[in-house]
Write a protein that holds these residues in place. Structure first.
Motif, PDB file in Angstrom:
ATOM      1  N   PRO A  16       0.805  -1.218   0.000  1.00 24.84           N
ATOM      2  CA  PRO A  16       0.000   0.000   0.000  1.00 24.84           C
ATOM      3  C   PRO A  16       0.841   1.274   0.000  1.00 24.84           C
ATOM      4  O   PRO A  16       0.384   2.315  -0.434  1.00 24.84           O
ATOM      5  N   VAL A  44      -2.672  -2.107  -5.311  1.00 27.27           N
ATOM      6  CA  VAL A  44      -3.984  -2.648  -4.937  1.00 27.27           C
ATOM      7  C   VAL A  44      -4.041  -4.101  -5.397  1.00 27.27           C
ATOM      8  O   VAL A  44      -3.737  -4.393  -6.552  1.00 27.27           O
ATOM      9  N   LEU A  58     -14.448  -2.534  -7.362  1.00 29.90           N
ATOM     10  CA  LEU A  58     -13.792  -2.111  -6.121  1.00 29.90           C
ATOM     11  C   LEU A  58     -12.298  -1.909  -6.341  1.00 29.90           C
ATOM     12  O   LEU A  58     -11.722  -0.924  -5.871  1.00 29.90           O
ATOM     13  N   THR A  87     -10.493   1.669  -5.969  1.00 30.48           N
ATOM     14  CA  THR A  87      -9.413   1.800  -4.996  1.00 30.48           C
ATOM     15  C   THR A  87      -8.143   2.323  -5.661  1.00 30.48           C
ATOM     16  O   THR A  87      -7.451   3.182  -5.105  1.00 30.48           O
ATOM     17  N   ALA A 129      -8.696   6.000  -6.097  1.00 32.75           N
ATOM     18  CA  ALA A 129      -8.682   6.704  -4.818  1.00 32.75           C
ATOM     19  C   ALA A 129      -7.261   6.860  -4.287  1.00 32.75           C
ATOM     20  O   ALA A 129      -6.878   7.936  -3.822  1.00 32.75           O
ATOM     21  N   VAL A 130      -6.487   5.817  -4.375  1.00 35.69           N
ATOM     22  CA  VAL A 130      -5.103   5.869  -3.899  1.00 35.69           C
ATOM     23  C   VAL A 130      -4.289   6.833  -4.760  1.00 35.69           C
ATOM     24  O   VAL A 130      -3.504   7.628  -4.258  1.00 35.69           O
ATOM     25  N   GLY A 190      -7.379   7.821  -1.046  1.00 29.59           N
ATOM     26  CA  GLY A 190      -7.160   6.586  -0.301  1.00 29.59           C
ATOM     27  C   GLY A 190      -6.044   6.665   0.708  1.00 29.59           C
ATOM     28  O   GLY A 190      -5.716   5.686   1.349  1.00 29.59           O
ATOM     29  N   SER A 244      -6.629   5.410   4.239  1.00 31.26           N
ATOM     30  CA  SER A 244      -6.787   3.979   4.443  1.00 31.26           C
ATOM     31  C   SER A 244      -5.458   3.236   4.366  1.00 31.26           C
ATOM     32  O   SER A 244      -5.400   2.058   4.643  1.00 31.26           O
ATOM     33  N   ARG A 245      -4.407   3.931   3.973  1.00 30.31           N
ATOM     34  CA  ARG A 245      -3.102   3.280   3.938  1.00 30.31           C
ATOM     35  C   ARG A 245      -2.591   3.131   5.363  1.00 30.31           C
ATOM     36  O   ARG A 245      -2.837   3.988   6.219  1.00 30.31           O
TER      37      ARG A 245
END
Length: 114
Positions: A4, A9, A90, A94, A97-98, A103, A106-107
């Motif tokens: 991450p 992902v 998803l 993701t 988003a990252v 994201g 969430s990392r």
């Protein structure tokens, strides 16, 4: 295994888990494929949450390009059954988003010095 910290992902494809990531080069391919005139336009368009099946395949293909293993959107479209649409969507969301900063929360946090 996906890292991450590198914006990777995990995505299951052809019976194997791949660590997909978007790079500047793969984003350039994605811009071209979607006819976007820049990263801001690309990020806005895909960030609206209204991705088509084609968009999902193109984002995942860009993630494979960023990984260094080119896989075409057509190959992804023909290999992923409709029953795996949620997993594919998803993973694509993701990746975006990252890449576009959504994201980061969430990392995992880096270890703190004692």
């Amino acid at each position: 295994m996906a890292n991450p910290y590198r914006g990777e992902v995990p995505f299951n494809f052809d019976g194997e888990t791949h660590a997909l990531r978007l790079t500047l080069g793969s984003l350039a391919h994605l811009e071209d494929a979607l006819g976007a005139d820049g990263l801001l336009t690309l990020g806005r368009r895909l960030g609206e949450g209204r991705m088509s099946a084609r968009d999902i395949c193109l984002v995942l293909a860009a993630g494979f390009i960023g990984k260094g293993t080119p896989v075409t959107a057509e190959a992804i479209a023909s290999a992923i059954p409709a029953s795996a649409l949620e997993q594919a969507a998803l993973a694509a969301a993701t990746l975006l988003a990252v890449t576009f900063g959504e994201g980061k929360a969430s990392r995992p946090s880096p270890p703190q010095a004692a």
